[in-house]
Design an enzyme around this catalytic site. Structure first.
Site, mmCIF file in Angstrom:
data_model
loop_
_atom_site.group_PDB
_atom_site.id
_atom_site.type_symbol
_atom_site.label_atom_id
_atom_site.label_comp_id
_atom_site.label_asym_id
_atom_site.label_seq_id
_atom_site.Cartn_x
_atom_site.Cartn_y
_atom_site.Cartn_z
ATOM 1 N N MET A 277 -15.560 1.059 53.489
ATOM 2 C CA MET A 277 -14.625 1.888 52.720
ATOM 3 C C MET A 277 -14.878 3.361 52.987
ATOM 4 S SD MET A 277 -14.609 -0.386 49.234
ATOM 5 C CE MET A 277 -16.332 -0.836 49.297
ATOM 6 N N ASP B 120 -7.356 -12.730 49.049
ATOM 7 C CA ASP B 120 -7.160 -11.296 49.231
ATOM 8 C C ASP B 120 -6.451 -11.048 50.550
ATOM 9 O OD1 ASP B 120 -8.457 -10.494 46.963
ATOM 10 O OD2 ASP B 120 -10.378 -10.162 47.952
ATOM 11 N N LYS C 64 -3.404 -6.568 47.945
ATOM 12 C CA LYS C 64 -2.263 -5.729 48.297
ATOM 13 C C LYS C 64 -1.515 -6.377 49.445
ATOM 14 C CE LYS C 64 -4.913 -1.994 47.958
ATOM 15 N NZ LYS C 64 -5.537 -0.849 48.584
#
Ligand code: SAH
Length: 375
Positions: A183, A45, A67
């Site tokens: 988050m 990741d 990403k």
């Protein structure tokens, strides 16, 4: 239930779900490193990239699924399917995930997919970012007499309508809880609104920590009531997490990491770095110690964030980096710190924009870099 084998078996591969820690490569565990070095494939990741060992053998296949520039993140189902396929092909696989694989990282879903497919796996825990960020920000999260409970939440759920909800109302009135929110950047305003509405003292100390444990770490502190405004004013971006609770005030005195002379420096030095590497790291630099010649893993690590300086001991080392100078990581602000006359001459000849000739004694090196205005 299925009878999935729990250890390597004939013909089947083996998948290690490995926690990469929060960003500082020094926080990688010995077991994580051993698994990486012996893997055939590493599926990683974005949040884990910085902790990839720079000396990972070139033969290890690297597979980005997060990403990244030029990539779209792979949906979770496809990551699960990829791990199962590699396992069935008989591969030694490391699934390399930021922080700890089971802390808000969807590692459980990957383990379940492997179990269901009969692919043997293991889990190697890593320091989770919430706990590591507290340590680096100077926040003793369970300080005696001040905090008797730690709550790790996924704050993102606060803005979702479906699925289980965080009981902010239960947490808010507990003055002896330390609340760590993963988050929580986009939902911060909503979270604080709910906490205050449920009776949290608006003066409760709070902090948002961006890119914790790296050279780019930033800390924003404010009473919880003012945290969303302070975070916005500072322009904090992901990854970031918040910590709310009376223990946050200790960052006033225990904020050791950001005070070190080389904090904010991301420095490169070819391995073995020896005493120089030790001195630079102790002084607070984030250190890249790639082997010469460079490996693919070293190139991936070098590209994730701007490198502020490179330490050259010889002209050969300058030559080794020549091909890398137009890759991400090598900005115009990078300083070439040269410890010998031949390295200095070569760097000048090749047109490095900032070349400094400095003493090779560790203490002198630290002092010189620390005194230099950062690009
Ligand atoms: N499994 C990871 C968490 C994955 S969820 C762990 O154990 O740490 C992703 C969230 O983790 C981010 O949104 C952010 O809140 C947090 N995070 C991860 N790395 C971080 C870092 N270096 N600094 C601050 N927050 C981080």
């Amino acid at each position: 239930a299925h009878d999935a084998p729990l250890s390597p078996a004939a013909g089947l591969g083996f998948v290690s779900l490995v926690g990469a820690g929060p960003g500082d490569p020094g926080l990688l565990t010995l077991k994580a490193r051993a698994r990486l070095m012996h893997a055939q494939v590493v599926v990683y990741d974005r949040l884990a990239v910085q902790s990839l060992p720079c000396d990972l053998p070139a033969a290890v296949e690297l597979h980005a699924v997060g990403k990244e520039a030029g990539h779209h993140p792979l949906p979770q189902e496809e990551i699960n399917a990829l791990l199962v396929r590699l396992g069935r092909e008989g591969k030694r696989v490391v699934r390399f995930k930021g922080g700890d694989p089971y802390v808000f990282g969807r590692g459980g879903e990957e383990a379940m997919a492997l179990h269901d497919a009969g692919v043997p796996f293991e889990v190697v825990p890593g320091p989770t970012s919430g706990v590591a960020a507290a340590a680096y920000a100077g926040i003793p999260i369970s300080q005696r007499r001040e905090s008797v409970r730690l709550t790790l939440v996924t704050a993102h759920e606060a803005v979702k309508k479906k699925g289980p909800q965080v009981r902010w109302d239960l947490i808010a009135p507990d003055a002896h809880d330390t609340l760590v929110g993963y988050m929580g950047l986009t939902s911060l305003g909503e979270v604080v609104h709910q906490l205050l509405a449920a009776g949290m003292d608006p003066e409760t100390p709070a902090a948002m920590i961006e890119r914790a444990t790296t050279a780019a770490q930033r800390l924003v502190r404010a009473p919880v009531r003012d945290l969303p405004g302070a975070v916005e004013a500072a322009g904090i971006g992901p990854p970031a997490l918040f910590i709310i609770g009376r223990v946050v005030r200790h960052a006033d005195t225990l904020d050791w990491f950001a005070r070190r002379p080389l904090f904010g420096q991301r420095l490169g030095l070819f391995a073995p770095g020896g005493e120089l590497a030790d001195a630079l790291s102790l002084a607070g630099a984030e250190l890249l110690e790639p082997p010469a010649p460079l490996t693919p893993a070293a190139r991936v690590v070098m590209a994730v964030a701007p490198i502020t300086g490179w330490i050259f001991r010889s002209a050969d080392e300058v030559d080794l980096l020549e091909e890398e100078r137009d890759t991400p990581g090598f900005g115009a602000e990078l300083t070439a710190w040269c410890l010998t006359d031949e390295a200095t001459a070569r760097a000048r000849e090749l047109g490095w924009p900032h070349v400094e000739r400095i003493d090779d004694q560790p203490a002198a090196l630290v002092a010189a870099i620390g005194a230099h205005p950062q690009g």
